[in-house]
Scaffold this active site. Structure first.
Site, short mmCIF file in Angstrom:
data_model
loop_
_atom_site.label_atom_id
_atom_site.label_comp_id
_atom_site.label_asym_id
_atom_site.label_seq_id
_atom_site.Cartn_x
_atom_site.Cartn_y
_atom_site.Cartn_z
N ASP A 67 0.82 -1.21 0.00
CA ASP A 67 0.00 0.00 0.00
C ASP A 67 0.85 1.27 0.00
OD1 ASP A 67 0.98 -0.44 2.56
OD2 ASP A 67 -0.97 -0.63 3.51
N ASN A 136 -7.77 -2.70 14.01
CA ASN A 136 -9.16 -3.03 13.66
C ASN A 136 -9.23 -4.22 12.71
OD1 ASN A 136 -8.19 -1.95 11.32
ND2 ASN A 136 -9.62 -0.22 11.23
N HIS A 138 -7.28 -4.60 9.99
CA HIS A 138 -6.93 -4.33 8.59
C HIS A 138 -5.61 -4.98 8.20
CE1 HIS A 138 -4.94 -0.29 9.79
NE2 HIS A 138 -3.97 -0.99 9.24
N GLU A 143 -9.60 -1.87 5.06
CA GLU A 143 -10.29 -1.55 6.30
C GLU A 143 -11.55 -2.40 6.45
OE1 GLU A 143 -8.85 0.20 8.46
OE2 GLU A 143 -8.39 2.25 7.88
C1 GLP Z 1 -0.51 0.49 8.70
C2 GLP Z 1 -0.14 -0.33 7.46
C3 GLP Z 1 -0.37 -1.80 7.68
C4 GLP Z 1 0.22 -2.23 9.00
C5 GLP Z 1 -0.49 -1.50 10.11
C6 GLP Z 1 -0.04 -1.92 11.50
O1 GLP Z 1 -1.83 0.89 8.73
N1 GLP Z 1 -0.84 0.08 6.29
O2 GLP Z 1 0.20 -2.53 6.60
O3 GLP Z 1 0.06 -3.62 9.17
O4 GLP Z 1 -0.23 -0.11 9.93
O5 GLP Z 1 1.10 -1.23 11.86
P1 GLP Z 1 2.01 -1.53 13.11
O6 GLP Z 1 2.84 -2.70 12.73
O7 GLP Z 1 2.81 -0.29 13.29
O8 GLP Z 1 1.10 -1.82 14.26
#
Ligand code: GLP
Length: 243
Positions: A67, A136, A138, A143
């Site tokens: 992404d 959440n 995702h 989402e």
């Molecule tokens: C972002 C990214 C996701 C990632 C998520 C969790 O929203 N787009 O790909 O998995 O954050 O991040 P973290 O690993 O910092 O909790």
């Protein structure tokens, strides 16, 4: 689904890097689907260390990232292109022209998504997809929704995601409100999927995603149906799944 329960973040990072290293060694021209967020940073550090020791060769590797924020260029230090260059690509012998991230500077969402789908098709699909997990449920930026989005699409980020990601920006108003993300079908089409999860704050969503019903309200729950899904988590993140 295979679960590796690790002692702590360092152990999780090493074990996740083991899985990715095995992939690179077994298939030096693999297509790796890569992820951002704070959780995979230790995994990338381990991969860089193994490259520096002479144990890994990235010269034939192709990558496609999950992404990118819509509106951020690769020079913006919070863009996912910048993150990947910083944490991995600039530190190993990968050919930058074979690293792909959705184009956040393309204002036409339909074009940006169609272009990225074409890139994923042109590289022949993904051998191993690395994922983190949002609070959440995702994955990428898929989402919670009333249906599983299939291919790359433009999403409106939820308030909870904006809130979670604001720590990386100066102020909450700077967090982009939209992003381009690979869809669930593309993620599910990867031959192998590896998710890293760490910390007590992920324990509830990990249990919901992998011991609860499969629903687009919890996008990661789709992975219960994947044939080769590996969940690598530390004890804290897996505490409610394994209790
Ligand atoms: C972002 C990214 C996701 C990632 C998520 C969790 O929203 N787009 O790909 O998995 O954050 O991040 P973290 O690993 O910092 O909790």
């Amino acid at each position: 689904m295979r679960i590796f329960c690790c002692e702590d973040y360092a152990d999780m990072s090493r074990k996740a890097a083991n899985v990715i290293s095995a992939q690179i060694i077994n298939k030096p021209n693999s297509v790796l689907g890569l992820a951002t967020g704070s959780t995979p940073i230790g995994t990338y550090e381990n991969l860089v260390a193994r490259y520096e020791q002479g144990d890994l060769d990235f010269s034939d590797i192709t990558t496609v990232n999950l992404d990118e924020y819509k509106g951020l260029s690769g020079e913006h230090d919070q863009s996912y292109r910048y993150f990947m260059n910083y944490h991995l690509f600039s530190k190993v012998n990968i050919d930058l022209s074979r690293t792909n991230v959705p184009d956040g500077t393309e204002p036409d969402s339909d074009k940006a998504c169609a272009d990225y789908n074409a890139i994923i098709d042109s590289v022949g699909g993904i051998d191993l997809q690395l994922l983190g997990l949002g609070h959440n449920g995702h994955i990428g930026f898929n989402e919670p929704s009333d249906c599983f989005d299939k291919l790359t699409h433009c999403v409106d980020l939820t308030e909870s995601t904006i809130e979670a990601n604001k720590r990386f920006f100066e102020k909450v108003e700077d967090v982009p409100r939209q992003a381009y993300t690979m869809g669930i079908q593309t993620i599910m089409s990867a031959k192998k999927v590896l998710m890293v999860v760490s910390g007590e704050d992920k324990a509830d969503i990990v249990a919901k995603a992998f011991a609860g019903p499969i629903t687009p309200e919890v996008p990661a729950s789709a992975l219960q149906l994947h044939q080769d899904f590996i969940l690598v988590g530390d004890k804290a993140a897996l505490s409610k799944l394994l209790q």
